[in-house]
Every structure is written in C-alpha cells, then in structure tokens.
Design an enzyme around this catalytic site. Structure first.
Site, PDB file in Angstrom:
ATOM      1  N   LYS A 295      46.379  44.083  28.699  1.00 23.46           N
ATOM      2  CA  LYS A 295      47.916  43.493  29.220  1.00 23.46           C
ATOM      3  C   LYS A 295      48.618  43.355  27.886  1.00 23.46           C
ATOM      4  CE  LYS A 295      46.702  42.392  33.279  1.00 23.46           C
ATOM      5  NZ  LYS A 295      47.735  43.312  34.870  1.00 23.46           N
TER       6      LYS A 295
ATOM      7  N   TYR B 176      40.539  42.789  28.543  1.00 26.38           N
ATOM      8  CA  TYR B 176      40.991  42.456  29.471  1.00 26.38           C
ATOM      9  C   TYR B 176      43.012  41.933  29.123  1.00 26.38           C
ATOM     10  CZ  TYR B 176      43.388  39.785  33.118  1.00 26.38           C
ATOM     11  OH  TYR B 176      44.804  40.048  34.126  1.00 26.38           O
TER      12      TYR B 176
ATOM     13  N   SER C  96      51.450  41.044  34.317  1.00 28.76           N
ATOM     14  CA  SER C  96      50.151  41.197  33.163  1.00 28.76           C
ATOM     15  C   SER C  96      49.540  39.429  33.896  1.00 28.76           C
ATOM     16  CB  SER C  96      51.285  40.900  32.137  1.00 28.76           C
ATOM     17  OG  SER C  96      50.059  40.513  30.667  1.00 28.76           O
TER      18      SER C  96
HETATM   19  N1  LIG Z   1      44.318  36.279  39.926  1.00 34.94           N
HETATM   20  C1  LIG Z   1      44.380  35.816  38.732  1.00 34.94           C
HETATM   21  O1  LIG Z   1      44.240  34.333  38.389  1.00 34.94           O
HETATM   22  C2  LIG Z   1      45.215  36.510  37.630  1.00 34.94           C
HETATM   23  C3  LIG Z   1      46.513  36.081  36.477  1.00 34.94           C
HETATM   24  C4  LIG Z   1      46.339  37.250  35.865  1.00 34.94           C
HETATM   25  C5  LIG Z   1      47.017  37.667  35.985  1.00 34.94           C
HETATM   26  N2  LIG Z   1      46.314  38.325  37.379  1.00 34.94           N
HETATM   27  C6  LIG Z   1      46.253  39.867  37.606  1.00 34.94           C
HETATM   28  O2  LIG Z   1      46.989  39.919  38.871  1.00 34.94           O
HETATM   29  C7  LIG Z   1      46.692  41.470  39.623  1.00 34.94           C
HETATM   30  C8  LIG Z   1      46.210  41.326  40.983  1.00 34.94           C
HETATM   31  O3  LIG Z   1      45.524  40.213  40.958  1.00 34.94           O
HETATM   32  P1  LIG Z   1      44.696  39.637  41.675  1.00 34.94           P
HETATM   33  O4  LIG Z   1      44.563  38.749  40.581  1.00 34.94           O
HETATM   34  O5  LIG Z   1      45.178  39.980  43.180  1.00 34.94           O
HETATM   35  O6  LIG Z   1      43.471  40.147  42.203  1.00 34.94           O
HETATM   36  P2  LIG Z   1      42.476  41.350  43.392  1.00 34.94           P
HETATM   37  O7  LIG Z   1      42.462  39.498  44.746  1.00 34.94           O
HETATM   38  O8  LIG Z   1      41.642  40.964  43.323  1.00 34.94           O
HETATM   39  O9  LIG Z   1      43.168  41.903  43.118  1.00 34.94           O
HETATM   40  C9  LIG Z   1      43.086  43.287  42.809  1.00 34.94           C
HETATM   41  C10 LIG Z   1      44.044  44.213  43.223  1.00 34.94           C
HETATM   42  O10 LIG Z   1      43.757  45.555  41.892  1.00 34.94           O
HETATM   43  C11 LIG Z   1      43.660  46.834  43.103  1.00 34.94           C
HETATM   44  N3  LIG Z   1      43.219  47.302  41.593  1.00 34.94           N
HETATM   45  C12 LIG Z   1      42.207  47.499  41.101  1.00 34.94           C
HETATM   46  N4  LIG Z   1      42.005  49.194  40.400  1.00 34.94           N
HETATM   47  C13 LIG Z   1      42.582  49.399  40.983  1.00 34.94           C
HETATM   48  C14 LIG Z   1      42.598  50.579  41.419  1.00 34.94           C
HETATM   49  N5  LIG Z   1      42.350  51.627  40.113  1.00 34.94           N
HETATM   50  N6  LIG Z   1      44.508  51.866  42.347  1.00 34.94           N
HETATM   51  C15 LIG Z   1      44.620  50.564  42.495  1.00 34.94           C
HETATM   52  N7  LIG Z   1      44.292  49.065  42.857  1.00 34.94           N
HETATM   53  C16 LIG Z   1      43.273  48.534  42.392  1.00 34.94           C
HETATM   54  C17 LIG Z   1      42.375  46.137  44.413  1.00 34.94           C
HETATM   55  O11 LIG Z   1      42.517  47.142  44.530  1.00 34.94           O
HETATM   56  P3  LIG Z   1      40.368  47.003  45.756  1.00 34.94           P
HETATM   57  O12 LIG Z   1      40.659  45.816  46.825  1.00 34.94           O
HETATM   58  O13 LIG Z   1      40.961  48.664  46.078  1.00 34.94           O
HETATM   59  O14 LIG Z   1      39.267  46.725  44.590  1.00 34.94           O
HETATM   60  C18 LIG Z   1      42.678  45.372  44.668  1.00 34.94           C
HETATM   61  O15 LIG Z   1      43.817  44.763  45.786  1.00 34.94           O
HETATM   62  C19 LIG Z   1      46.029  42.119  38.352  1.00 34.94           C
HETATM   63  O16 LIG Z   1      46.456  42.871  37.407  1.00 34.94           O
HETATM   64  C20 LIG Z   1      45.316  40.994  37.816  1.00 34.94           C
HETATM   65  O17 LIG Z   1      44.872  40.728  35.961  1.00 34.94           O
HETATM   66  C21 LIG Z   1      45.985  37.941  38.238  1.00 34.94           C
END
Ligand SMILES: NC(=O)c1ccc[n+]([C@@H]2O[C@H](COP(=O)([O-])OP(=O)(O)OC[C@H]3O[C@@H](n4cnc5c(N)ncnc54)[C@H](OP(=O)(O)O)[C@@H]3O)[C@@H](O)[C@H]2O)c1
Length: 287
Positions: A154, A150, A136
């Site tokens: 979540k 968003y 989340s």
């Molecule tokens: N980083 C933060 O600060 C933060 C904070 C709170 C929550 N989150 C959560 O962490 C999770 C991962 O994000 P991240 O921070 O690691 O960012 P990220 O590096 O941009 O990674 C996002 C990942 O989600 C994948 N994705 C998006 N749509 C998809 C789909 N339809 N099917 C399969 N894969 C898909 C992307 O794949 P592609 O390469 O194919 O685009 C990528 O592998 C998310 O749920 C996000 O909401 C992140």
C-alpha cells in the site's frame, strides 16, 4: 441526478467495491463493475440495465485489464473514474510468509493496480480528464507489527499515486489515495491471508492478527458511507490527494504526522549540515 459519469471499479464482488458500485448506480451514474467472478454481479445489471455493465477482471491478468477497459470504452464511450479497489491483506511477521505469498501480495495489491492504471491512462489522456481513486489503507501510511507486506504494497501504491498526481495533472487527471480504517467488509475474514506456518517468536504480530480476527463483523466503519464519501470527493472542485476514512484512520494519521515531526526534529541540524563546503541544497526537483 448526476451528469452520468462513467465509473470503472475493480474487486466489486463484496465490500467497498460492491457498496461503491451500488451507491454510484443509485446516484444515477454509469458503472462498469468488475470481478474475478462476474456472476456475483448479475443482480446489479438486472436492477440497472441501462447504466450497469459487468466485466470479468482478475487484476493480476494484464490482458484482461486491457480488454475490460476497451470494452468499457466501447460500451459507454469514456471512463471518468477508475477505482482500484481489488486487494487483500497478507498479515504476518517479516520472517513468516513464503516467498510465493509475499510475491502474490504485490502481484495483486500493486502490480494489479498498475495493470489497470496503465490500461486506463491513454484513454483519460485522450479525454483530457479523469479521476483515479486508489484504495490504500491507514496501513498505507503507517506500518504496524504484522502489516509489513500489506503496508509495503500500500505504501508503494501511495508513492505511485502521488507521483502520478504530479505527472498527469496537466492532462486533467486527478488522483486520490483513499485510506480506510476498520470497515465492515470481508477484509478481516476471507481477505485476511496468513503465513502457512506461524512462529511463536513474534508476540506483537500475533496480538495484531488476533485483534483483526476479533474485529471481523464488528468493525465500526460502514462501507456504504465510505462509498458516499468517495463520490463526494469525485464531485468536488478540489479533491484531496489523500482521503483517510474512519475516525481511527484520521486520528492515527494525524498522530503519525506529529510523531514524524517529533522524531526528526532533534536531528534537523545534523541532517542539514551535509553539503560540500560552500554548496547549498535547493528544493527537490528544482522548484
Ligand atoms: N475493510 C477494511 O477495513 C479495509 C481497510 C483498509 C483498506 N482496505 C482495502 O479495501 C480494498 C477492498 O477490500 P474490502 O475491505 O472491500 O474487502 P473484501 O470485501 O474482502 O473485498 C476484496 C475484494 O477484492 C477482490 N480481489 C482480490 N484479489 C483480486 C484479484 N486478483 N482480482 C480482482 N479482484 C480481487 C475480491 O474479489 P473475490 O471475491 O474474487 O475474492 C473482493 O471483491 C482492499 O484493497 C483493501 O486493502 C480495506
């Protein structure tokens, strides 16, 4: 060395999913890392030919989710940990995005996670064990200006996770909601989606989006350490339902809990005094 649990991770191309896959493999577990573009994961299989497998999975594709889970079970015999990590952030004021952008946000962040959970649950029930980690956000507990859609996706993920934790505990299935703050992944870059047309009437929204953009590449959170925290939780005897990650998330959630208490306190009696004369309210669910 570990007991070789089998992990299944969505959205493993970059960020949390990638770091988690690498850390889990480095610690000796088996992993099925999934991505929309599985070729982004070939280095993992090269480095860990015995324990790493890769599958194509766009989480919005229900058939692909079932196929990837089936293949993982064929390959490794079981799935011990599912990490629903794939997701992105549509940021903007309530009025701004198109209907299509709004629906797509829910298709990925909520229906996508559901596709994978509903595909894996029969297997975990069969095993009478499993742990589902749903990624989340601090935004899954608190909605800020610009995070409405968003956060709604979540919050929905958190509601389903909490309900599932109660439903599936007697099958030995555990659920943990992971609530990261600002971590250095691609989230504030390519995973930050904005409305096609922006409105000037919502300055607080603009400020929040600018802050997110400025933070890109400078976030204090280290996703490798987040991965280690998640592994610790999976290995713990008593995993929590919620795991806030990052000081920003921990302190914001603590402050929100206090703010909710303060908000409802002056209206406590007004709220309570709403039963039919002579009737009393029992506990929700009867327990
Ligand atoms: N980083 C933060 O600060 C933060 C904070 C709170 C929550 N989150 C959560 O962490 C999770 C991962 O994000 P991240 O921070 O690691 O960012 P990220 O590096 O941009 O990674 C996002 C990942 O989600 C994948 N994705 C998006 N749509 C998809 C789909 N339809 N099917 C399969 N894969 C898909 C992307 O794949 P592609 O390469 O194919 O685009 C990528 O592998 C998310 O749920 C996000 O909401 C992140």
């Amino acid at each position: 060395m570990s007991d070789q649990k089998v992990w299944f991770i969505t959205g493993s191309s970059t960020g949390f999913g990638r770091e988690l896959a690498e850390e889990v493999l480095a610690q000796g577990y088996k992993v099925v890392a999934t991505a929309r573009k599985p070729e982004t994961l070939s280095a993992l299989v090269k480095k860990y030919p015995q324990t790493a497998r890769v599958a194509r999975l766009d989480v919005t594709n229900k058939d692909e989710a079932h196929r990837a889970i089936e293949e993982a079970v064929e390959e490794f015999g079981r799935i011990d940990v599912l990490v629903n990590n794939a997701g992105y952030g549509l940021m903007g004021a309530l009025e701004e995005p198109t209907d299509e952008q709004i629906r797509q946000q829910f298709e990925t962040n909520i229906f996508g996670a559901l596709n994978v959970m509903r595909a894996v649950l029969p297997q975990m029930r069969k095993q009478q064990s499993g742990h589902i980690l749903n990624i989340s956000s601090v935004g899954g507990f608190i909605a800020f200006p610009a995070t409405g859609y968003y956060s709604a996706s979540k919050f929905a993920l958190e509601a389903l996770s909490q309900a599932l934790a109660g439903e599936a505990a007697h099958h030995g299935i555990r659920v943990t909601i992971v609530q990261p703050g600002a971590f250095r992944t691609d989230f504030n870059g390519r995973s930050l989606h904005l409305p096609e047309t922006r409105m000037t009437e919502y300055p607080a929204t603009d400020e929040f989006v600018s802050w997110l953009k400025e933070m890109d590449g400078k976030q204090p959170g280290d996703p490798r350490k987040a991965a280690q925290a998640m592994i610790k939780v999976v290995e713990s005897e008593n995993p929590p339902l919620r795991l806030p990650l990052g000081e920003d998330s921990v302190t914001a959630i603590e402050a929100e809990l206090e703010a909710v208490k303060k908000d409802i306190a002056p209206w406590r009696e007004v709220g309570i005094d709403t039963a039919y004369a002579g009737a009393t309210f029992g506990a929700i669910g009867g327990k």
